[in-house]
Write an enzyme that holds these catalytic residues in place. Structure first.
Site, mmCIF file in Angstrom:
data_model
loop_
_atom_site.group_PDB
_atom_site.id
_atom_site.type_symbol
_atom_site.label_atom_id
_atom_site.label_comp_id
_atom_site.label_asym_id
_atom_site.label_seq_id
_atom_site.Cartn_x
_atom_site.Cartn_y
_atom_site.Cartn_z
ATOM 1 N N ASP A 13 0.899 -1.024 0.051
ATOM 2 C CA ASP A 13 0.016 -0.161 0.061
ATOM 3 C C ASP A 13 0.671 1.231 -0.002
ATOM 4 O O ASP A 13 0.547 2.309 0.537
ATOM 5 C CB ASP A 13 -1.111 0.042 1.309
ATOM 6 C CG ASP A 13 -1.827 -1.283 1.170
ATOM 7 O OD1 ASP A 13 -2.031 -1.673 0.038
ATOM 8 O OD2 ASP A 13 -2.034 -1.733 2.153
ATOM 9 N N GLN A 222 2.360 -5.918 -2.677
ATOM 10 C CA GLN A 222 2.812 -5.995 -1.390
ATOM 11 C C GLN A 222 4.298 -5.265 -1.364
ATOM 12 O O GLN A 222 4.357 -4.496 -2.159
ATOM 13 C CB GLN A 222 2.697 -7.332 -1.142
ATOM 14 C CG GLN A 222 1.566 -8.146 -0.976
ATOM 15 C CD GLN A 222 1.040 -8.941 -2.390
ATOM 16 O OE1 GLN A 222 1.658 -9.604 -2.994
ATOM 17 N NE2 GLN A 222 -0.305 -8.785 -2.625
HETATM 18 P P1 IMP Z 1 -2.306 -12.722 1.901
HETATM 19 O O1 IMP Z 1 -1.204 -12.212 0.887
HETATM 20 O O2 IMP Z 1 -3.821 -12.516 1.572
HETATM 21 O O3 IMP Z 1 -2.135 -14.174 2.257
HETATM 22 O O4 IMP Z 1 -2.033 -12.047 3.173
HETATM 23 C C1 IMP Z 1 -0.914 -12.033 4.227
HETATM 24 C C2 IMP Z 1 -0.291 -10.620 4.593
HETATM 25 O O5 IMP Z 1 -0.180 -9.738 3.633
HETATM 26 C C3 IMP Z 1 -1.536 -9.934 5.373
HETATM 27 O O6 IMP Z 1 -1.003 -9.171 6.562
HETATM 28 C C4 IMP Z 1 -2.363 -9.146 4.523
HETATM 29 O O7 IMP Z 1 -3.243 -8.099 4.919
HETATM 30 C C5 IMP Z 1 -0.899 -8.673 3.461
HETATM 31 N N1 IMP Z 1 -1.105 -8.269 2.148
HETATM 32 C C6 IMP Z 1 -1.422 -8.860 1.205
HETATM 33 N N2 IMP Z 1 -1.564 -8.287 0.129
HETATM 34 C C7 IMP Z 1 -1.472 -6.894 0.486
HETATM 35 C C8 IMP Z 1 -1.528 -5.678 -0.289
HETATM 36 O O8 IMP Z 1 -1.394 -5.638 -1.433
HETATM 37 N N3 IMP Z 1 -1.343 -4.627 0.458
HETATM 38 C C9 IMP Z 1 -0.942 -4.671 1.846
HETATM 39 N N4 IMP Z 1 -1.094 -5.865 2.420
HETATM 40 C C10 IMP Z 1 -1.050 -6.902 1.886
#
Ligand code: IMP
Length: 447
Positions: A13, A222
């Site tokens: 973000d 990310q």
């Molecule tokens: P996942 O990628 O859905 O498995 O989430 C794992 C961690 O990464 C969590 O803390 C999410 O909030 C964070 N996360 C995943 N994608 C994003 C993004 O695009 N922006 C910010 N945080 C992310």
């Protein structure tokens, strides 16, 4: 610089979508190499607003081809929805959006498992519940389904193996009504019909493009602190959003990658659980959340907010060796009397300057702050570094010095028009295409 990487330097973000969109006129192709629709990129210009999750922001530029690379995990339904909304907005993706035959497929069972785990477990990761983790688990367990195999003979066998692995956990978590392998097979065949025309060998196509002298931008999702190996494990995503992941995730040799831009927000945010040493509560946190509109593009969750963590940024710089920074959301700090930069952590009486790997240390670490004067003046929409108030320029310089990388862009608002490009660095990275980027910023080119 022909092939340039744009990466998040924090916990995601950071505003990568806007930066990638702005840089697009300098490139012929944009490639994503990791993650999936857990990402959320917002692009705003004039009175238009696009929220993208899987499709690179490059799709908004008619001359740019876009690729979903082999290292990604793709939910075909989510992709179809995104393609439909782009079509509705008049963006033609035909012959311009390609999917790697090696990218992994996120099945509905993966999303259900991700969600059920989040609801059940006590130490929640706070995932986006999109099925990202389970899909990468299946890849590592060598029973994943790849985009090029949606109608292959081996599909049934793979789906049965996945079923055997996933169902006991889903049963244990009390989830029922899951599709059977035969139903998933039918779904995969539908997806093959819908998306098959876009599925290619991305690595081979990128090699052809490089041989033809085309320029490629690699768009990270990310951020460095969410990297599965180098992030705040286990509070991480399941892919590699650092520079080391680009070559593997795109199928391009590392020697073909020329430069890396780190996108760094002027303060820090994080969604989901996990350590966050500079996290704030109270007035300043509320101020940053409101002014910065810090709510997730993908899940709508309010983001946790805090001061800029230089220890974490320096670590991201170590992992990625940024040639340049894009410092975003400077304008959000406009009304603050003073701003804090975390230059170290105190832990059990010791000062730590290197980002620690231990969760326990990170959780107990007390930030050591350096106070910087606020500028208490509007910077929104400023497009020249010299037009920034003196204290804001000083802030940019201090961040550059402390992180150890120069700023090539400073973002002063959500819209693409609201961006400073800093010469001569911008010229060094973008060469003869800098003028197209400037025209695009000023609304004279592109969509
Ligand atoms: P996942 O990628 O859905 O498995 O989430 C794992 C961690 O990464 C969590 O803390 C999410 O909030 C964070 N996360 C995943 N994608 C994003 C993004 O695009 N922006 C910010 N945080 C992310």
């Amino acid at each position: 610089m022909k092939n340039v990487i744009v990466l998040g330097a924090q916990w995601g973000d950071e505003g990568k979508g806007k930066i990638v969109d702005l840089l697009c006129p300098a490139f012929d192709n944009v490639v994503r190499f990791q993650g999936g629709h857990n990402a959320g990129h917002t692009v705003r210009f004039a009175d238009r607003h696009f929220s993208l999750h899987l499709v690179p922001s490059g799709i908004l530029h008619s001359g740019v081809d876009c690729f979903l690379g082999p290292g990604m995990v793709i939910a075909p339904d989510a992709l179809n929805t995104e393609l439909a909304s782009l079509a509705e907005a008049g963006v033609d993706t035909t012959g311009r959006l390609f999917i790697s035959d090696r990218a992994q497929v996120i099945l509905p069972t993966h999303a259900s498992l991700d969600q059920a785990r989040e609801e059940a477990s006590s130490g929640r990761i706070g995932t986006t519940a999109r099925g990202i983790g389970p899909a990468y688990e299946m890849r590592a367990a060598r029973c994943g389904v790849r985009m090029g195999e949606l109608d292959a003979e081996l599909l049934e066998q793979r789906l049965r193996v996945q079923h055997m692995r996933i169902m006991p956990e889903l049963d244990h978590l009390g989830v029922d009504g899951m599709p059977r392998p035969s139903e998933l097979m039918a779904l995969c065949r539908t997806w093959a019909d819908e998306l098959g025309g876009r599925v290619i060998d991305v690595s081979a196509r990128l090699a052809e493009k490089m041989a033809a002298g085309e320029r490629i931008l690699f768009e990270g999702a990310q951020g460095a602190l969410l990297d599965v190996d180098h992030g705040t494990y286990p509070f991480v995503t399941s892919s590699t959003p650092t520079a080391g992941g680009v070559a593997a995730g795109a199928g391009v040799a590392p020697t073909r990658l020329d430069a890396t831009i780190g996108v760094l927000k002027a303060y820090t945010t994080r969604v989901g659980g996990g350590p966050f040493p500079t996290e704030l509560e109270g007035d300043v946190a509320e101020f940053l959340r409101d002014r910065g509109n810090e709510f997730g593009t993908t899940t709508g969750r309010p983001r946790r907010c805090g001061w800029l963590d230089i220890v974490a940024a320096r670590y991201a710089h170590r992992l990625n060796a940024f040639d340049a920074l894009a410092l975003t959301k400077l304008d959000v700090l406009d009304d603050l009397d003073e701003i804090q930069l975390c230059t170290g952590y105190r832990y059990q009486g010791e000062v730590i300057e290197d980002f620690p790997s231990s969760l326990a240390v990170l959780e107990a670490a007390e930030p050591i702050y350096r106070r910087v004067e606020g500028w208490r003046a509007a910077t929104t929409g400023v497009t020249r570094i010299d037009d920034l108030p003196l204290a804001a320029r000083r802030f940019v310089e201090v961040v550059e010095e402390l992180v150890g990388a120069p700023a090539m862009m400073v973002s002063t608002g959500a819209r693409r028009e609201e961006t400073i490009l800093v010469d001569p660095l911008a010229e060094r990275l973008l060469g003869d295409r800098l003028s197209s980027v400037l025209e695009h910023r000023d609304g004279k080119a592109g969509v």
